[in-house]
Design an enzyme around this catalytic site. Structure first.
Site, PDB file in Angstrom:
ATOM      1  N   ARG A  13      44.152  -6.329  -9.241  1.00  0.00           N
ATOM      2  CA  ARG A  13      44.349  -4.960  -9.712  1.00  0.00           C
ATOM      3  C   ARG A  13      43.360  -4.016  -9.038  1.00  0.00           C
ATOM      4  O   ARG A  13      42.236  -4.404  -8.703  1.00  0.00           O
ATOM      5  CB  ARG A  13      44.154  -4.889 -11.234  1.00  0.00           C
ATOM      6  N   HIS A  14      43.763  -2.781  -8.863  1.00  0.00           N
ATOM      7  CA  HIS A  14      42.933  -1.757  -8.222  1.00  0.00           C
ATOM      8  C   HIS A  14      41.687  -1.422  -9.050  1.00  0.00           C
ATOM      9  O   HIS A  14      41.588  -1.749 -10.235  1.00  0.00           O
ATOM     10  CB  HIS A  14      43.749  -0.477  -8.008  1.00  0.00           C
ATOM     11  N   ARG A  63      45.092   4.428  -4.966  1.00  0.00           N
ATOM     12  CA  ARG A  63      44.122   3.583  -5.666  1.00  0.00           C
ATOM     13  C   ARG A  63      44.220   2.122  -5.233  1.00  0.00           C
ATOM     14  O   ARG A  63      43.213   1.403  -5.241  1.00  0.00           O
ATOM     15  CB  ARG A  63      44.269   3.735  -7.179  1.00  0.00           C
ATOM     16  N   GLU A  87      53.119   0.841  -9.584  1.00  0.00           N
ATOM     17  CA  GLU A  87      53.131   0.692 -11.033  1.00  0.00           C
ATOM     18  C   GLU A  87      54.471   1.162 -11.593  1.00  0.00           C
ATOM     19  O   GLU A  87      55.247   1.840 -10.911  1.00  0.00           O
ATOM     20  CB  GLU A  87      51.978   1.508 -11.639  1.00  0.00           C
ATOM     21  N   HIS A 155      49.036  -3.085  -9.554  1.00  0.00           N
ATOM     22  CA  HIS A 155      48.683  -2.373 -10.777  1.00  0.00           C
ATOM     23  C   HIS A 155      48.875  -3.291 -11.976  1.00  0.00           C
ATOM     24  O   HIS A 155      49.668  -4.242 -11.924  1.00  0.00           O
ATOM     25  CB  HIS A 155      49.562  -1.137 -10.918  1.00  0.00           C
TER      26      HIS A 155
END
Length: 214
Positions: A13-14, A63, A87, A155
């Site tokens: 995940r970012h 991101r 996302e 995401h």
């Protein structure tokens, strides 16, 4: 530990964004990392580099691009970007805080948390997110050599639905997979009967989980 020759998928995940801190639903809105988020990405990239990844694929939002860039910098690998890893699109929910969503879309929010198929804010179903993301991840994993490692930078919600789909879990049970902290990752290993969950929300505990998938 995975067996020698086992292919692995690392779903990462970012890093942190300002909207994460504000508990504001991001969805497909293109929000930048905070300075803390960039530091998280640098730290996590050094840890993930020790797995000697063979390839990196990433959502094309800033991101995730900026998070993936940190791993690319320490491994020398090129990153392939794809909007299929974005996302969940959440329509009218995007940009609202979770308190605002509960106030304006209370029943829809409650139905989502009950595991019902809900188009949050008129957006995508979770199964539709899995429909676009999971096949892309599977195709990339098929290109790995024996013992290869694929890093997927995405995401929280997309990672959860992708894991659920790759594990063959029924969609109402995907909520049982807890959310990921910023720059945490989950690892799937290839078994004789398909993919297995080897690690979940690794690398950053006890950091709180902040984001759309809380």
């Amino acid at each position: 530990m995975s067996a020698p020759g086992t292919r692995r998928i690392v779903l990462w995940r970012h890093g942190q964004t300002a909207w994460n801190l504000e508990r504001r639903f991001q969805g497909t809105t293109d929000v930048d990392l905070t300075e803390t988020g960039r530091a998280q990405a640098k730290r996590s990239a050094r840890l993930l580099a020790s797995l000697t990844p063979h390839s990196i694929i990433s959502s094309d939002l800033r991101r995730t691009r900026d998070t993936a860039a940190e791993l690319a910098a320490v491994t020398g690998l090129e990153v392939t970007y794809d909007e299929a890893l974005r996302e969940t699109y959440a329509g009218a929910w995007q940009g609202l805080t979770h308190d605002e969503i509960m106030a304006r879309f209370g029943e829809q929010y409650a139905a989502w948390k009950r595991g019902e198929a809900v188009r949050r804010g008129g957006g995508e179903l979770e199964t539709e997110v899995a429909d676009r993301a999971a096949p892309l991840v599977e195709r990339a994993a098929e290109k790995l050599p024996s013992g290869g490692v694929l890093v997927v930078v995405s995401h929280g919600g997309t990672i959860r639905t992708t894991i659920g789909r790759l594990l063959g879990l029924p969609s109402p049970s995907w909520e049982a997979l807890g959310g990921l902290s910023n720059c945490a990752w989950s690892v799937l290993g290839e078994g004789v009967r398909g993919w297995r969950l080897m690690e979940h929300n690794a690398g950053s505990l006890p950091e709180p989980v902040l984001g759309d998938d809380v």
